[in-house]
Scaffold this motif. Structure first.
Motif, PDB file in Angstrom:
ATOM      1  N   SER A 592     -13.934  -9.616  41.777  1.00 54.95           N
ATOM      2  CA  SER A 592     -13.448  -8.717  40.730  1.00 54.95           C
ATOM      3  C   SER A 592     -14.334  -8.746  39.495  1.00 54.95           C
ATOM      4  CB  SER A 592     -12.013  -9.102  40.344  1.00 54.95           C
ATOM      5  OG  SER A 592     -11.975 -10.458  39.921  1.00 54.95           O
ATOM      6  N   THR A 594     -17.635  -8.342  38.051  1.00 54.03           N
ATOM      7  CA  THR A 594     -18.911  -7.740  38.449  1.00 54.03           C
ATOM      8  C   THR A 594     -19.904  -7.685  37.300  1.00 54.03           C
ATOM      9  OG1 THR A 594     -18.060  -5.537  37.940  1.00 54.03           O
ATOM     10  CG2 THR A 594     -17.786  -6.324  40.189  1.00 54.03           C
ATOM     11  N   GLU A 601     -21.924  -3.010  40.472  1.00 53.33           N
ATOM     12  CA  GLU A 601     -20.590  -2.596  40.047  1.00 53.33           C
ATOM     13  C   GLU A 601     -20.200  -1.278  40.711  1.00 53.33           C
ATOM     14  OE1 GLU A 601     -18.195  -1.515  35.903  1.00 53.33           O
ATOM     15  OE2 GLU A 601     -20.345  -1.984  35.892  1.00 53.33           O
ATOM     16  N   HIS A 604     -18.971  -1.841  44.252  1.00 56.63           N
ATOM     17  CA  HIS A 604     -17.642  -2.432  44.271  1.00 56.63           C
ATOM     18  C   HIS A 604     -16.559  -1.353  44.109  1.00 56.63           C
ATOM     19  CE1 HIS A 604     -14.761  -5.680  43.862  1.00 56.63           C
ATOM     20  NE2 HIS A 604     -14.255  -5.064  42.807  1.00 56.63           N
ATOM     21  N   LYS A 605     -16.767  -0.456  43.199  1.00 60.51           N
ATOM     22  CA  LYS A 605     -15.804   0.638  43.009  1.00 60.51           C
ATOM     23  C   LYS A 605     -15.865   1.638  44.159  1.00 60.51           C
ATOM     24  CE  LYS A 605     -15.863   0.281  37.971  1.00 60.51           C
ATOM     25  NZ  LYS A 605     -16.157   0.948  36.688  1.00 60.51           N
ATOM     26  N   TYR A 606     -17.067   1.801  44.694  1.00 62.36           N
ATOM     27  CA  TYR A 606     -17.205   2.718  45.824  1.00 62.36           C
ATOM     28  C   TYR A 606     -16.434   2.207  47.033  1.00 62.36           C
ATOM     29  CZ  TYR A 606     -19.453   5.387  49.536  1.00 62.36           C
ATOM     30  OH  TYR A 606     -19.696   6.193  50.614  1.00 62.36           O
ATOM     31  N   ASP A 608     -13.577   0.527  46.934  1.00 66.72           N
ATOM     32  CA  ASP A 608     -12.176   0.879  46.710  1.00 66.72           C
ATOM     33  C   ASP A 608     -11.917   2.352  46.999  1.00 66.72           C
ATOM     34  OD1 ASP A 608     -11.820  -1.735  45.932  1.00 66.72           O
ATOM     35  OD2 ASP A 608     -12.081  -1.295  43.796  1.00 66.72           O
ATOM     36  N   SER A 631      -9.950   7.226  41.942  1.00 64.48           N
ATOM     37  CA  SER A 631     -11.189   6.476  42.147  1.00 64.48           C
ATOM     38  C   SER A 631     -12.394   7.389  42.081  1.00 64.48           C
ATOM     39  CB  SER A 631     -11.150   5.763  43.505  1.00 64.48           C
ATOM     40  OG  SER A 631     -10.091   4.832  43.563  1.00 64.48           O
ATOM     41  N   MET A 634     -13.100   8.197  38.434  1.00 65.22           N
ATOM     42  CA  MET A 634     -13.690   7.041  37.764  1.00 65.22           C
ATOM     43  C   MET A 634     -15.149   6.868  38.145  1.00 65.22           C
ATOM     44  SD  MET A 634     -10.606   4.232  37.980  1.00 65.22           S
ATOM     45  CE  MET A 634     -11.671   2.996  37.272  1.00 65.22           C
ATOM     46  N   LEU A 635     -15.456   7.096  39.407  1.00 63.30           N
ATOM     47  CA  LEU A 635     -16.847   6.980  39.835  1.00 63.30           C
ATOM     48  C   LEU A 635     -17.725   8.034  39.189  1.00 63.30           C
ATOM     49  CD1 LEU A 635     -16.457   6.174  43.646  1.00 63.30           C
ATOM     50  CD2 LEU A 635     -17.540   4.723  41.938  1.00 63.30           C
ATOM     51  N   ASN A 638     -18.233   7.158  35.506  1.00 60.83           N
ATOM     52  CA  ASN A 638     -18.927   5.902  35.224  1.00 60.83           C
ATOM     53  C   ASN A 638     -20.434   6.109  35.205  1.00 60.83           C
ATOM     54  OD1 ASN A 638     -19.850   3.199  35.172  1.00 60.83           O
ATOM     55  ND2 ASN A 638     -17.939   2.541  36.133  1.00 60.83           N
ATOM     56  N   THR A 641     -22.784   4.921  38.212  1.00 59.58           N
ATOM     57  CA  THR A 641     -22.877   5.652  39.474  1.00 59.58           C
ATOM     58  C   THR A 641     -24.183   6.436  39.502  1.00 59.58           C
ATOM     59  OG1 THR A 641     -20.476   5.846  39.575  1.00 59.58           O
ATOM     60  CG2 THR A 641     -21.769   7.309  40.982  1.00 59.58           C
TER      61      THR A 641
END
Length: 718
Positions: A592, A594, A601, A604-606, A608, A631, A634-635, A638, A641
């Motif tokens: 968690s 990162t 990072e 990690h989100k990708y 999810d 998600s 957020m990607l 961010n 990305t």
């Protein structure tokens, strides 16, 4: 230390100045081949043994046999040549490792005590007797070398003279010799008696190269088992005289008790003969000894001070003289008994001819002089002069290594002592024995502790420790104890860093050991670099998870970002579920937190997002679809990305953009994605843009889905 001058020196932990050329040592080979040698195969065996496989010349008829097909001469011969010049008496590798490991703790404890005492001396605090610490250290090291007691009298078997509880070693004998002369200050007043005890324990070691009293007694022990009348044998009386010359009183008394006059069933009168034998037994048993105490089973009367000893010595010599002049010898009818007993009395009176005739080397003659001619000898100068006289009287053609060591000690020549220890017993002995040489000896301390520029700015003591540390570092089973000796030297920390960097990182236990050593010696930078090296090694050899783990432990953000770029390149080629599964574990490894993972990072989100998207595609729940949309947003918002992933993310989300139950994105979210799509269209015009591995109609499909979702979202909001 001076910098190495060639590539070979760079492979060594300890760069040394080039030594002058020496004649090579020639080792003779003994083999059983009768035919000419055709080939020699060379390979290293265990330890420092060189294995040579000697192959014979094959015959013309059969390549596997020689001498016309003689099977007995085929197959060659394998010979092991020991390249070590050491003569420690310890050949077992496991026993050596036990000694090496066991000596680490006493050495480290002694160094700590030395540093503490040095700090107290700077504060002008009262100092303790340093030799007591040295003796404690010496006893601990000595206990590792075995509990040797080479000679003892057997009570149960009346015809057995000697027994060997444990074979003594030259290494233990050398250590005890150094302890006697350098460490044990309390026994300096009875130093000759210490040498008598030392020779009693280790005289059998001299039997390897020459005749000794011990070897003669051993031969007699086998011989008397077949004798009926022992006093008629000349060997019996010769061995009696020799044992008495070395002060082995218990053996002398035991042999005299075997005399035939003690038997009850006698033919004739032997009372006078028996009385003379018993009188000699009493004199031998009551011989004065200038020492505090005797071991169990040893005979003699102990005197703690010199004045009492002089009185006892004069009284005892008077009794010996009185018996020698007695008229009872005329009544002794057994000639060999009479001659043998009177020879024993002459030895006790210090007859030099008899002492020289009954001893077999200069060390034995040296000890006999202490007992019967010069019992009051004190001071190393007097001891050395007597040793030189004995060497002239009984020169040795093949001297034992212990003899050279004893001459160096008696001559107070520290260089000779170190050279003999190094030549005969190796770097372990020199490293640990230096602590004894400097115990209260100012001359040796200056010699061994003085910094020498020709040695690279280190002292002789540090040089030997560095050499020994290099020997330890060259073996996989002992390298981890080398830091104890390296850190006790000024340049040792730098060499310890070199040693740690050279350790393999692909074995987990070895890597953890290196990191533990770094923690103990506060080498944080080295620890971080080792973890970086481990991470790079594991990554390059396909162990991606281990590589990321060690790089994270080292907090190497630069390399983690490079790994992220490699992951981006791979994921960017194909966004399919199958290709992503092999990288999902690495993303899971990030955890968690990162912040230390740099560009990872995004992955990690990708991860999810892909999980939620998969649940939504499978139709398990609409909540999963909404979670996938969140998600996605957020990607896209961010900054971590990468731009080249925008279109693949939107293309994977077509099912979310065309959700049957209603629009999942509101107007603002849809406009955000449309703006991202517009930015992407402009970015595609740049020459450095990398196209994703997607169908050609992917862009139009995403634009159409977003337009449809926008219309549905507007109607939904109204």
């Amino acid at each position: 230390m001076p910098a190495p001058s060639n590539s070979d020196d760079q492979l060594s932990l300890l760069p040394l100045p080039p030594s002058p050329p020496q004649q090579p040592i020639v080792y003779p080979l003994r083999h059983s081949l009768s035919s000419p040698i055709s080939r020699i195969a060379i390979s290293w065996s265990r330890g420092n043994s060189l294995r040579l496989s000697l192959l014979p010349q094959p015959s013309s008829n059969d390549g596997n046999h020689v001498n016309g097909g003689d099977d007995s001469s085929g197959g060659g011969s394998v010979v092991e040549v020991k390249l070590s010049a050491g003569n420690s008496g310890i050949d077992d590798d496991s026993q050596w490792r036990r000694i090496v490991y066991g000596s680490v703790a006493p050495f480290a404890m002694f160094q700590n005590r030395k540093n503490s005492v040095f700090a107290l001396s700077k504060l002008s605090l009262p100092n303790v007797d340093w030799w007591e610490y040295v003796m404690e250290y010496s006893k601990e090291i000595n206990s590792l070398l075995g509990t040797t007691k080479s000679m003892a009298s057997i009570v149960e078997d009346p015809r057995r003279i000697l027994t060997v509880d444990e074979e003594p070693t030259s290494l233990k004998a050398a250590w005890e010799l150094l302890e006697i002369f350098y460490a044990d200050k309390q026994s300096q007043t009875w130093l000759p008696e210490r040498l008598v005890d030392w020779l009693a324990d280790y005289d059998n070691l001299f039997s390897e190269t020459q005749h000794t009293v011990y070897s003669k007694l051993l031969d007699l022990q086998h011989h008397i088992l077949h004798l009926q009348v022992i006093e008629d044998d000349p060997k019996y009386w010769d061995c009696l005289s020799s044992a008495l010359s070395l002060g082995w009183l218990d053996i002398v008394v035991k042999l005299l008790r075997l005399h035939g006059s003690y038997e009850l069933d006698q033919i004739g009168k032997r009372e006078t003969e028996n009385g003379l034998v018993e009188a000699v037994v009493v004199l031998v048993s009551k011989m004065p000894r200038l020492r505090p105490e005797l071991q169990a089973g040893r005979l003699g009367e102990c005197y703690r001070n010199k004045s009492d000893f002089v009185k006892g010595w004069e009284t005892w010599r008077a009794r010996v003289t009185k018996l020698e002049c007695s008229s009872f010898w005329v009544d002794c009818g057994h000639q060999k008994t009479r001659e043998g007993l009177r020879k024993i009395l002459q030895i006790m009176l210090g007859n030099t001819e008899h002492l020289s005739a009954t001893t077999y080397n200069w060390v034995e003659l040296y000890i006999s002089h202490f007992l019967y001619i010069r019992p009051f000898t004190v001071g190393l100068e007097s001891l050395y002069g007597l040793a030189q006289k004995c060497i002239q009287l009984k020169p040795v053609s093949h001297p034992h290594s212990l003899m050279g060591l004893m001459v160096g000690i008696l001559g107070e020549n520290t260089e000779v002592v170190l050279a003999e220890c190094s030549r005969a017993f190796g770097p372990w002995m020199v490293t640990h024995a230096i602590e004894l040489l400097t115990a209260g000896n100012d001359q040796s301390e200056i010699l061994l502790h003085e910094v020498r520029q020709n040695l690279g700015g280190v002292s002789i003591e540090e040089l030997h420790r560095l050499v020994y540390a290099q020997v330890l570092a060259s073996h996989q089973l002992t390298w981890q104890i080398a830091p104890v000796y390296l850190t006790s030297c000024k340049p040792g920390i730098g060499m310890l860093e070199i040693l740690l960097y050279r350790q393999p990182v692909h074995f987990k236990q070895g890597l953890l050991k290196s990191l533990e050593i770094c923690r103990l010696y506060e080498l944080d930078d080295v620890s971080s670099n080792i973890m970086k090296i481990a991470g790079i090694h594991h990554w390059k050899h396909g162990r991606k998870g281990s590589g990321i783990f060690w790089l994270q432990q080292a907090q190497d953000e630069i390399r983690l970002n490079k790994i992220a770029q490699q992951l981006f390149d791979f994921v960017g080629k194909s966004i399919s579920e199958e290709s992503f599964k092999q990288w999902e574990g690495l993303i899971e490894l990030l955890g968690s937190d990162t912040r230390t993972a740099g560009g990872l990072e995004f992955l990690h989100k990708y991860r999810d997002f892909k999980r939620s998207l998969q649940q939504a595609v499978d139709g398990k729940a609409s909540d999963a679809a909404r979670q996938a949309v969140e998600s996605l947003i957020m990607l896209m918002k961010n900054s971590s990305t990468p731009q080249r992933f925008w279109l693949p993310l939107l293309y994977d989300s077509l099912k979310l953009l065309t959700w049957r139950e209603g629009p999942l994105l509101d107007v603002a979210q849809t406009n955000l994605l449309l703006n991202k799509l517009q930015e992407l269209s402009i970015a595609r015009m740049r020459p450095d843009y990398v196209e994703a591995d997607l169908p050609t109609q992917a862009l139009s499909s995403v634009r159409l889905a977003l337009a449809t979702n926008l219309g549905r979202a507007i109607l939904e909001e109204q």
